[in-house]
Design an enzyme around this catalytic site. Structure first.
Site, PDB file in Angstrom:
ATOM      1  N   LYS A 124      28.847 -44.343 -37.555  1.00 42.97           N
ATOM      2  CA  LYS A 124      28.552 -45.792 -38.101  1.00 42.97           C
ATOM      3  C   LYS A 124      27.839 -45.682 -38.902  1.00 42.97           C
ATOM      4  CE  LYS A 124      29.667 -49.823 -35.547  1.00 42.97           C
ATOM      5  NZ  LYS A 124      29.542 -50.778 -34.380  1.00 42.97           N
ATOM      6  N   GLU A 150      37.765 -56.450 -19.808  1.00 46.13           N
ATOM      7  CA  GLU A 150      37.720 -57.508 -19.792  1.00 46.13           C
ATOM      8  C   GLU A 150      38.349 -57.704 -18.395  1.00 46.13           C
ATOM      9  OE1 GLU A 150      37.812 -58.350 -24.105  1.00 46.13           O
ATOM     10  OE2 GLU A 150      38.593 -57.307 -22.436  1.00 46.13           O
ATOM     11  N   ARG A 183      42.479 -62.374 -22.281  1.00 48.75           N
ATOM     12  CA  ARG A 183      43.172 -61.654 -21.858  1.00 48.75           C
ATOM     13  C   ARG A 183      42.678 -61.220 -20.481  1.00 48.75           C
ATOM     14  NH1 ARG A 183      40.552 -56.911 -25.926  1.00 48.75           N
ATOM     15  NH2 ARG A 183      42.639 -56.295 -25.599  1.00 48.75           N
TER      16      ARG A 183
END
Length: 614
Positions: free
Chosen positions: A271, A350, A378
Site C-alpha cells: 500500500k 458492521e 448495512r
C-alpha cells in the site's frame, strides 16, 4: 488497449511510474484515496492487458483501488477533476463510464456483484470474462464469505483478484488476515512450492504420477499454509505472487481465464507503493486532504467524540468501544492505543459490530458502536433484532451524518434518521455544537435502552447557548431564540444556519423563534406542539432526506394533535442521491444554508398572508 498490450517490461515500468506520478500530483491537489490506488497500479495494468473492460466486466471492491483504472480507460484528460464538483467521482460509477461495471463505494460487495454478472452472462449464452478485484480488507466483510461460498457452489467461470496489502484503511483485523499473512510470508510454503515445481518439471508425465503429485502437493500445501480455505470452498487458488510484477500477474490472469470455474489469484502488494511518504505511513495517506480534519486549529465533531470517549473509558470500566475498520476516521486510533482490549476493531463487519455490541450489553458492559452513517445502514437488521427488540443499552456514535462532501453518493449520511427512527426503543440525539455532543454521549449512558448520537463531518461551531440562559437539555427540545412571526425547528448541525437565518430575517423586520430539536427521534411532540400553537407557522430544517425524516415526524405530530391551522414547510434533501463536491456548496444546493432558510420562511409567511380571510 492494443498499445498497452504491446509494451515490453521496461516500457511497462515507465508507464506504472507515470501513472503513480499523475495520481500523486492530482490527489495532493484535489484530495482522495491515495495509498490503495498506488499499491494497485501493476495489478491494474495487468488487468487491462488481459481483459477488455469495454466488454469484460471488472468489479472493484472498493473503488479506493481504481484510480489507475480511471486513468487507463476514458478519464485521463478529466482526472484533474477527481472528486471536484461536476468532475469525476472518487469511486467506480457505471453512470460515469461504461468501463465501470458496478458501483464500488462500500467494501464487501464485489464478489457478490461479479458472481451475479457471471451468472447473468451464462444465462444469456455470452462468453466475456468477469473479474472481482478484492482488497484483503474486504475479506473481513461477512458478505464476501457468503459470496465465496456461493461461487464455489455455483462453479461458474469467475476470477477473483485478491489484492493483498495487509490493510483496509489501517492494518487488516481478524483471523483471516493472519492466515493470509502466513500464506504470503511463510518460508516453508515458499520452499515447498519451489521444490515441487522443480520435481514436476523433471519427472515423467505419467497420468497416475501426475495425479499423485497433485494430491501430495495439495495435501502438504494445506498443512503449511495452514488450511486452503479457497480450495475447500471449491475455488481454485493461484498464488501468492508478486503484485508489482505486471508480467507475473498477467500470466496468472491468463491462466485463470482458461479455467471453467471460479479462481482466486492472490497478489501481494504494498500500500502506497512508489510514493515515499505513503509507503512510510499508508494509513495517513489512505485518504488525503483537503478535508476538514486537516485543520489543526479547528476541532471536529470526531475529535470531540474521541476525547469524550477517552474520559468515559477512564471513568467506567464497563465502557467498551466497537468500530468497523474506522479507527482513524472516528478519531479512535490514539484512544485504542491507550486502552488495549477496550477499543475493538472488528474489520469491515458492521453487522457483526452491532450484534457484538448487543452481546456485550447483555453481558453487563456499556458498549459504544462508532461507525459512519453510510456504513451503519448495512446493519439495519442487527439494529432492529439484536439491539432494539431486546432494548439493550447500546450507544451508537453515528459519525459523518449528513453531507460528507467529496466522497459523494456512496458516502453521504442522509438516511440514518429514517432507518433508526423506524424502530421502537431507539432514541436519536443530534448535537448543535461540541458541548452538546459531549453531554449527549454522557447522557446516553444513563439511558436504559439504545441511543444513537448523530453528528456531521464538520468543524465544531462556537458553543450555542439559549438567549434566555436556560440550561442545555439532552431529553427535550430547547427554544434558543424567541420570536413572533414563525418558528424554525432545526436538527443538530442545522441549528447554526437557522440562527443565522433568524438574524437575516430580523434585519427585514421579521422576528422568528429558533428551536433546537435536540431529540431527533422520537420528536418532543409536547414542546413542539406548544410552540407551534403560539406561532402558527413552522419550518423544520434537517441535514437528512425529507422522506422519513424529522420534518415528516413533526408534521405527523401536528396532525395527531389536531393543529391543522399551523402552516408548515420542511427543509431537507429531496428524493435523490447527492453527488460529490464541497460540503458547503452541496448544503446550499440542497437548500440547507442560511439564505435558503430565509427564503423559505419569507415564502411561508407570504403564503399565510395571502390566505388570511377578509
Amino acid at each position: 488497449m492494443q498499445r498497452l498490450r504491446e509494451l515490453n517490461r521496461d516500457e511497462l515500468t515507465r508507464l506504472c511510474a507515470e501513472l503513480r506520478d499523475r495520481m500523486v500530483s492530482t490527489v495532493l491537489e484535489t484530495g482522495g484515496h491515495l495509498s490503495a490506488s498506488l499499491g494497485a497500479v501493476e495489478l491494474t495494468v495487468a488487468l487491462h492487458r488481459v481483459f477488455d473492460s469495454s466488454r469484460d466486466r471488472i468489479v472493484w471492491d472498493v473503488g479506493h483501488q481504481a484510480y489507475a483504472h480511471k486513468l487507463l480507460t476514458d478519464r485521463a484528460e478529466s482526472f484533474g477533476t477527481l472528486r471536484q464538483y461536476g468532475g469525476i467521482a472518487g469511486f467506480p460509477d457505471p453512470g460515469e463510464s461504461t468501463h465501470d461495471a458496478f458501483v464500488g463505494g462500500h467494501a464487501g460487495n464485489a464478489v457478490s456483484a461479479a458472481l451475479g454478472l457471471a451468472l447473468a452472462r451464462d444465462r444469456a449464452g455470452q462468453s466475456h470474462d468477469v473479474v472481482a478485484v478484492v482488497g484483503d480488507g474486504s475479506l473481513t466483510a461477512g458478505m464476501s464469505y457468503e459470496a465465496l461460498n456461493h461461487a464455489g457452489q455455483a462453479g461458474t467461470r469467475l476470477i477473483i483478484l485478491l489484492n493483498d496489502n495487509g490493510m483496509s484503511i489501517s492494518p487488516t483485523a481478524g483471523a483471516f488476515a493472519r492466515r493470509l499473512h502466513m500464506l504470503r510470508t511463510g518460508p516453508r510454503y515458499a520452499r515447498f512450492k519451489r521444490g515441487t515445481d522443480r520435481a514436476l518439471f523433471n519427472l515423467p508425465l505419467g497420468r497416475r504420477l501426475r495425479w499423485l503429485l497433485r494430491t501430495l502437493k495439495f495435501g502438504v500445501k494445506s498443512m503449511v499454509t495452514p488450511v486452503m480455505l479457497f480450495e475447500e470452498l471449491g475455488i481454485t487458488y493461484l498464488g501468492p505472487l508478486d503484485g508489482h510484477d505486471v508480467l507475473s500477474v498477467e500470466g496468472a490472469l491468463q491462466r485463470a481465464r482458461t479455467l471453467a470455474r471460479p479462481v482466486v489469484v492472490h497478489a501481494i502488494t504494498q500500500k502506497g507503493r512508489g510514493y515515499a511518504p505513503a509507503e512510510a505511513d499508508p494509513v495517513r495517506y489512505h485518504g488525503v486532504a483537503p478535508c476538514v480534519e486537516s485543520d489543526a486549529n479547528c476541532e471536529t465533531y470526531s475529535a470531540v467524540f474521541a476525547n469524550t470517549m477517552r474520559q468515559l473509558l477512564v471513568e467506567d470500566d464497563r465502557v467498551v468501544v466497537v468500530t468497523a475498520a474506522m479507527l482513524e476516521g472516528t478519531g479512535l486510533a490514539a484512544v485504542a492505543a491507550d486502552f488495549p482490549g477496550r477499543v475493538i476493531d472488528v474489520g469491515i463487519s458492521e453487522q457483526h459490530a452491532v450484534t457484538l455490541a448487543g452481546g456485550l450489553a447483555a453481558g453487563g458492559m456499556r458498549p459504544v458502536v462508532a461507525i459512519y452513517s453510510t456504513f451503519l445502514q448495512r446493519a439495519f437488521d442487527q439494529i432492529v433484532h439484536d439491539v432494539c427488540l431486546p432494548g439493550l443499552p447500546v450507544v451508537f456514535a453515528v459519525d459523518r451524518a449528513g453531507i460528507v462532501g467529496e466522497d459523494g453518493k456512496t458516502h453521504q449520511g442522509l438516511f440514518d434518521l429514517a432507518y433508526l427512527g423506524l424502530t421502537p426503543n431507539m432514541t436519536v440525539l443530534a448535537p448543535r455544537d461540541g458541548e452538546c455532543l459531549s453531554m449527549m454521549l454522557r447522557y446516553a449512558f444513563t439511558c436504559a435502552g439504545p441511543v444513537a448520537v448523530r453528528y456531521p463531518r464538520a468543524r465544531v461551531p462556537e458553543a450555542i447557548h439559549s438567549k434566555s440562559g436556560a440550561p442545555r437539555s439532552c431529553s427535550s427540545a430547547e427554544l434558543l431564540r424567541e420570536g413572533r412571526d414563525l418558528l424554525i425547528v432545526a436538527v443538530g448541525s442545522m441549528v447554526s444556519p437557522a440562527l443565522e437565518a433568524a438574524d437575516g430575517l430580523a434585519e427585514r423586520g421579521i422576528e422568528v423563534g429558533v428551536m433546537d430539536a435536540v431529540v431527533a427521534h422520537p420528536v418532543d411532540a409536547v414542546s413542539l406542539c406548544a410552540e407551534a400553537t403560539k406561532y402558527g407557522a413552522v419550518v423544520t430544517v434537517e441535514e437528512h432526506v425529507l422522506s422519513g425524516g424529522f420534518g415528516a415526524a413533526v408534521a405527523a405530530a401536528l396532525q395527531d394533535a389536531g393543529l391543522h391551522h399551523v402552516r408548515m414547510a420542511r427543509l431537507g434533501v429531496q428524493d435523490r442521491f447527492v453527488p460529490h463536491g464541497p460540503r458547503d456548496r452541496l448544503l446550499a444546493e440542497c437548500g440547507l444554508d442560511a439564505r435558503s432558510v430565509e427564503g423559505v420562511c419569507i415564502g411561508l409567511l407570504a403564503d399565510a398572508a395571502s390566505h388570511v380571510p377578509e
